[in-house]
Design an enzyme around this catalytic site. Structure first.
Site, PDB file in Angstrom:
ATOM      1  N   ASP A 117       0.839  -1.205   0.000  1.00 48.64           N
ATOM      2  CA  ASP A 117       0.000   0.000   0.000  1.00 48.64           C
ATOM      3  C   ASP A 117       0.873   1.254   0.000  1.00 48.64           C
ATOM      4  O   ASP A 117       2.027   1.214   0.407  1.00 48.64           O
ATOM      5  CB  ASP A 117      -0.857   0.068   1.279  1.00 48.64           C
ATOM      6  CG  ASP A 117      -1.716  -1.153   1.442  1.00 48.64           C
ATOM      7  OD1 ASP A 117      -2.076  -1.754   0.429  1.00 48.64           O
ATOM      8  OD2 ASP A 117      -2.005  -1.491   2.609  1.00 48.64           O
TER       9      ASP A 117
HETATM   10  N1  URA Z   1      -1.230  -6.042   3.812  1.00 50.95           N
HETATM   11  C1  URA Z   1      -1.627  -4.764   3.942  1.00 50.95           C
HETATM   12  O1  URA Z   1      -2.589  -4.473   4.642  1.00 50.95           O
HETATM   13  N2  URA Z   1      -0.934  -3.828   3.276  1.00 50.95           N
HETATM   14  C2  URA Z   1       0.138  -4.093   2.509  1.00 50.95           C
HETATM   15  O2  URA Z   1       0.728  -3.186   1.932  1.00 50.95           O
HETATM   16  C3  URA Z   1       0.539  -5.435   2.390  1.00 50.95           C
HETATM   17  C4  URA Z   1      -0.164  -6.390   3.059  1.00 50.95           C
END
Ligand code: URA
Length: 326
Positions: A114
């Site tokens: 993310d």
């Molecule tokens: N899980 C999440 O919530 N965010 C990420 O970036 C990767 C795995």
């Protein structure tokens, strides 16, 4: 007698494999491209992913653009900083992870992190490898450091280990461990699926707010000495081990089911007999015998393997957290 493959036949490869090997996209995405009529072979639209093509002769196009067979594969480990999107192009004009890698080759991220998550991001132009790392069937684990808004309950750790309902279906078993001396608010969590914002959503479902999320390992590949925004090439050893992790594991026989191997031979599976008599005696004898050792790289990962393999990187982060530097 088995039919001898001609030299021409040996060169043939499946269309979806050819597209993913060329670094266009992962195998499953290649299937989608084919199914939706976006792929042509010698000017003809083909909708069957298993169609055989000859990479030396056939002209394969995706959306009208010729697919060139890949000659050199590149594997990169990037320390993705927060505030970057994991995509090759962002419509909102935000900085992308590609801005951090000044290579002339088109690389593709293996999965996503993310915008507000940082840590290990692997990139490659090898579609086959990418597929091996991402497909849930291969069970390649990724480990995250998560800082929560409050101490985690033992009962919630159990739920995470057993699976949490997200999007109407349970997540696979996660491996979870509290980081010692951090007030039970910091955990390591390892998962092998890659659903959207999965770790955050698993924890949010249980009533926690994730204040910080960092991926510290992917297929046991860590950041080593990288600083945010820096990258390095994967080492041969990392690549080899990552492939091994994704390779189907041999079945595990219980001790009593395996006869000891004679020197230079593999152990034999033993048929179970009825209780009592001669067969029982044999079983008792077998219990005392030692299982032949599997070569380390073929050993199936035990439940706690991933977390036990905690690298120096993880330990360093723990120290920083307890020092409040993180
Ligand atoms: N899980 C999440 O919530 N965010 C990420 O970036 C990767 C795995």
């Amino acid at each position: 007698m088995a039919k001898q493959e001609s030299n021409e036949e040996k060169k043939l490869t499946r269309l979806n494999k050819f597209i993913s090997n060329a670094g266009v996209t992962a195998r499953r995405k290649a299937d989608e491209l084919i199914f939706t009529g976006r792929v042509t072979v010698n000017m003809q639209t083909v909708t069957e992913p298993g169609t055989k093509v000859n990479p030396e002769k056939d002209v394969v196009k995706v959306d009208g653009e010729k697919v060139k067979p890949q000659t050199e594969f590149i594997y990169v480990v990037l320390f993705k900083p927060r505030g970057y999107v994991t995509t090759t192009h962002d419509e909102k004009g935000r900085p992308t992870v590609m801005d951090l890698i000044g290579l002339n080759t088109r690389l593709y991220p293996i999965g996503r992190l993310d915008y507000d998550t940082d840590g290990v991001l692997l990139l490659t132009n090898d579609g086959e490898f990418s597929n091996m790392m991402m497909h849930p069937r291969h069970k390649v684990f990724k480990t995250y450091f998560a800082k929560l808004d409050k101490p985690i309950e033992e009962s919630d750790m159990k739920k995470l280990r057993e699976g949490i309902m997200i999007d109407g279906r349970p997540t696979s078993r996660a491996k979870v461990r509290i980081i010692p001396n951090t007030g039970d608010q910091n955990i390591w969590i390892s998962i092998h699926e890659g659903r959207n914002r999965q770790v955050r959503r698993m924890l949010e479902t249980l009533g926690y707010v994730v204040q910080r999320l960092k991926r510290v390992e992917y297929a046991r590949i860590g950041l080593d000495m990288l600083k945010p925004g820096e990258w390095r090439y994967m080492t041969e050893e990392e690549l080899y081990n990552a492939r091994k992790l994704a390779t189907p594991k041999p079945p595990v026989f219980r001790k009593a089911d395996v006869e000891p191997a004679a020197e230079g031979e593999e152990g034999k599976k033993v048929k179970k007999g009825k209780k009592g008599g001669k067969k029982k005696k044999k079983k008792d004898k077998l219990k005392k015998q030692v299982l032949p050792e599997l070569p380390t790289e073929n050993k199936p990962a035990s439940g706690s393997d991933v977390l036990e393999s905690i690298s120096k990187e993880l330990e360093d982060i723990s120290e920083k957290i307890s020092d409040n530097k993180e």
